[in-house]
Design a protein around this motif. Structure first.
Motif, mmCIF file in Angstrom:
data_model
loop_
_atom_site.group_PDB
_atom_site.id
_atom_site.type_symbol
_atom_site.label_atom_id
_atom_site.label_comp_id
_atom_site.label_asym_id
_atom_site.label_seq_id
_atom_site.Cartn_x
_atom_site.Cartn_y
_atom_site.Cartn_z
ATOM 1 N N VAL A 1 11.634 16.316 12.241
ATOM 2 C CA VAL A 1 12.510 16.776 11.153
ATOM 3 C C VAL A 1 13.670 15.805 10.973
ATOM 4 C CG1 VAL A 1 14.109 18.598 10.444
ATOM 5 C CG2 VAL A 1 11.859 19.203 11.354
ATOM 6 N N LEU A 2 14.287 15.395 12.067
ATOM 7 C CA LEU A 2 15.388 14.429 11.977
ATOM 8 C C LEU A 2 14.922 13.134 11.314
ATOM 9 C CD1 LEU A 2 16.952 14.977 15.511
ATOM 10 C CD2 LEU A 2 18.038 15.527 13.330
ATOM 11 N N ALA A 3 13.761 12.633 11.706
ATOM 12 C CA ALA A 3 13.243 11.392 11.129
ATOM 13 C C ALA A 3 12.962 11.555 9.637
ATOM 14 C CB ALA A 3 11.977 10.949 11.869
ATOM 15 N N ALA A 4 12.380 12.691 9.256
ATOM 16 C CA ALA A 4 12.056 12.918 7.842
ATOM 17 C C ALA A 4 13.316 13.000 6.984
ATOM 18 C CB ALA A 4 11.235 14.194 7.690
ATOM 19 N N LEU A 5 14.423 13.427 7.596
ATOM 20 C CA LEU A 5 15.695 13.503 6.870
ATOM 21 C C LEU A 5 16.527 12.232 7.053
ATOM 22 C CD1 LEU A 5 16.664 17.193 7.728
ATOM 23 C CD2 LEU A 5 15.791 16.316 5.545
ATOM 24 N N ASP A 6 15.962 11.229 7.736
ATOM 25 C CA ASP A 6 16.642 9.965 8.034
ATOM 26 C C ASP A 6 17.931 10.217 8.809
ATOM 27 O OD1 ASP A 6 16.733 7.203 8.081
ATOM 28 O OD2 ASP A 6 17.896 7.057 6.226
#
Length: 87
Positions: free
Chosen positions: A61-66
Motif C-alpha cells: 500500500v505504501l509503495a502504491a501511494l509512493d
C-alpha cells in the motif's frame, strides 16, 4: 499536490493518513486494491485501523501511494495514544 508528512502513532491514525494520501492522489479504494493486489475490503480495514494487516500488505500500500515508512523516536504523546497501541 500531496502534503509532506503526517504523524501516525496508532493503527487508526496510520489508516487515516493513508486514506488522506489516497484521496489526494485521486485513487478510489478499489483502484488502490488493484494496484496492491489485495481486496478493497482490506484497504477499508487498513484505513479504519481495524484488523491485523500483514507487513507485506502495508508495504505494498505504501509503495502504491509512493510513500515510505520512517521509524523515529516518539515525540511527546498522550496517554490515549499509548492506550490505543496496547489495547
Amino acid at each position: 499536490m500531496v502534503s509532506s508528512s503526517l504523524l501516525a502513532r496508532t493503527p487508526k491514525q496510520l489508516g487515516e493518513a493513508l486514506r488522506r494520501y489516497r484521496l489526494q492522489l485521486g485513487f478510489t479504494q478499489t483502484l488502490l486494491a488493484r494496484r496492491t493486489g489485495v481486496r478493497q475490503a482490506t484497504i477499508s480495514q487498513i484505513e479504519t485501523g481495524q484488523g491485523a494487516t500483514r507487513i507485506e500488505t502495508l508495504c505494498a500500500v505504501l509503495a502504491a501511494l509512493d510513500l515510505e515508512l520512517t521509524v523515529a523516536p516518539r515525540s511527546q504523546g498522550s496517554d490515549e495514544d499509548i492506550e490505543d497501541l496496547i489495547g
